[in-house]
Design an enzyme around this catalytic site. Structure first.
Site, mmCIF file in Angstrom:
data_model
loop_
_atom_site.group_PDB
_atom_site.id
_atom_site.type_symbol
_atom_site.label_atom_id
_atom_site.label_comp_id
_atom_site.label_asym_id
_atom_site.label_seq_id
_atom_site.Cartn_x
_atom_site.Cartn_y
_atom_site.Cartn_z
ATOM 1 N N LYS A 113 0.930 -1.249 -0.108
ATOM 2 C CA LYS A 113 0.003 -0.105 -0.133
ATOM 3 C C LYS A 113 0.722 1.278 0.113
ATOM 4 O O LYS A 113 0.490 2.172 -0.494
ATOM 5 C CB LYS A 113 -0.894 -0.042 1.294
ATOM 6 C CG LYS A 113 -2.255 -0.893 1.122
ATOM 7 C CD LYS A 113 -3.216 -0.313 -0.055
ATOM 8 C CE LYS A 113 -4.689 -0.616 0.011
ATOM 9 N NZ LYS A 113 -4.748 -1.881 -0.968
ATOM 10 N N LYS A 195 -5.865 -14.368 -12.980
ATOM 11 C CA LYS A 195 -7.204 -14.720 -12.501
ATOM 12 C C LYS A 195 -8.346 -13.644 -12.691
ATOM 13 O O LYS A 195 -7.960 -12.503 -13.064
ATOM 14 C CB LYS A 195 -7.072 -14.628 -10.858
ATOM 15 C CG LYS A 195 -6.234 -15.758 -10.072
ATOM 16 C CD LYS A 195 -6.358 -15.767 -8.716
ATOM 17 C CE LYS A 195 -5.998 -14.597 -8.144
ATOM 18 N NZ LYS A 195 -5.974 -14.465 -6.517
ATOM 19 N N LYS A 198 -11.575 -7.952 -10.289
ATOM 20 C CA LYS A 198 -12.386 -6.749 -10.375
ATOM 21 C C LYS A 198 -11.791 -5.706 -11.236
ATOM 22 O O LYS A 198 -12.452 -5.048 -11.923
ATOM 23 C CB LYS A 198 -12.959 -6.173 -9.202
ATOM 24 C CG LYS A 198 -13.506 -7.161 -8.423
ATOM 25 C CD LYS A 198 -13.645 -6.824 -6.725
ATOM 26 C CE LYS A 198 -14.117 -7.655 -6.126
ATOM 27 N NZ LYS A 198 -14.447 -7.553 -4.545
#
Ligand code: TRP
Length: 336
Positions: A113, A195, A198
């Protein structure tokens, strides 16, 4: 016998897709009979990245509705929103005194992050694992269904619990990551790259909210090739993925037919036609998703029902959470 307690948190980021469904939600649905389950939407955690909170509200509602539409029974499990359980925040406070800056800074997700949002390295981000530990420990859970990327957080939760127990007395059981292991199904993106996700290629990810036409379009565009050159070839992973999806949503006979077409040869050429396979898969997928989508939409548009469900979940979660908090306050000596 008392059922073991399971806790898991769902991040309310975006729309749920088939990867979420076959990787996580279906396991929740399976667990609901065998365990005492607490599933919640982790909306406090979302605030660490400063999202638009109007969208966050919609996402929370959608996640609740979609989980119920997928088969979670709010009468069997506690399905709730994290911010409805203030007991979590209080435990977070106590655990923060037992979490060291050094270990928090070394957490893999924190370092990620910092790289992704260097302009917003807030203390909530640093203490994300502490809040997650509070989510789990407040219900005295022993099993936590999470993916690999969350195992470090769970190890930290065990450390915090051990420190708590050592300092104040044995209150918190140690939680462990849990899943159905090899039975977990991974769904690849339809473009064959990574994969389903979103944020990546949305045309290669099937969402539970996709309408029939979009589902058909996405599946018809899925990556294939010329077909196998010899009988009984090994399937490339993007072809295997189509078969995996088919195994989930089509009849056994259908799967068997296309398996045979893939492998069989009377003349030396395999006879599978991927166009036909995709057409069949698309129709079966439409049949599969259609009722889930409709049910989720019905729940989401019925504010009265939705609020009732959310309240019911919060009550259940707070029942056990307040018991734990009482034990914790007593152990620390905060009972005046
Ligand atoms: N951190 C988890 C994720 O990113 C979500 C989460 C928050 C969670 N609190 C939790 C998962 C407690 C399991 C238990 O997916």
């Amino acid at each position: 016998m008392q059922k073991e307690v399971v806790v898991s948190g769902i991040r309310p980021t975006g729309f749920l897709h088939l990867g979420n469904y076959f990787g996580a939600m279906r396991n929740y649905v399976r667990m609901q009979d065998d365990y005492n389950c607490y599933f919640f939407v982790a909306n406090w955690h979302s605030l660490t990245t400063h999202p638009d909170t109007k969208e966050l509200k919609n996402s929370v509602h959608r996640v609740i509705a979609e989980n119920i539409a997928c088969g979670l029974d709010p009468n069997k499990v506690a399905l709730y929103v994290q911010s409805d359980v203030p007991e979590i925040a209080e435990l977070y406070l106590y655990l923060n005194m037992l979490a060291y800056k050094g270990e928090l800074e070394k957490t893999a997700t924190f370092k990620d992050k910092v790289r992704l949002q260097p302009e917003n390295v807030n203390a909530g981000l640093l203490t994300y694992p502490v809040l997650m530990a509070a989510d789990v420990l407040i219900q005295r859970a022993v099993k936590v269904p999470v993916g690999k990327d969350q195992e470090q957080h769970l190890e930290m939760a065990r450390n915090f619990a051990e420190r708590f127990n050592y300092r104040y007395g044995d209150v918190l059981p140690l939680p462990y990551a849990f899943n159905y292991g090899s039975e977990l199904i991974k769904i690849m993106s339809l473009d064959g790259i990574g994969k389903m996700s979103k944020s990546e290629n949305q045309m290669a990810t099937i969402f539970l909210a996709d309408d029939d036409e979009i589902i058909r379009k996405k599946i018809m565009k899925a990556k294939t090739d010329q077909g196998p050159a010899t009988p009984d070839s090994v399937k490339p992973d993007y072809i295997q993925n189509l078969f995996t999806l088919m195994e989930q949503v089509s009849t056994k006979d259908t799967v068997a037919k296309f398996e045979a077409d893939f492998n069989a040869s009377s003349t030396g050429n395999c006879i599978i036609r991927y166009g036909d396979l995709k057409k069949q898969l698309a129709e079966d997928m439409v049949q599969f998703i259609h009722p889930i989508r409709e049910k989720a939409a019905d729940i989401q548009s019925d504010t009265h029902l939705l609020h009732g469900l959310i309240k019911q979940g919060a009550d259940k979660a707070r029942d056990r959470a307040s018991e734990t908090l009482k034990l914790i306050r007593e152990a620390i000596g905060l009972n005046y």
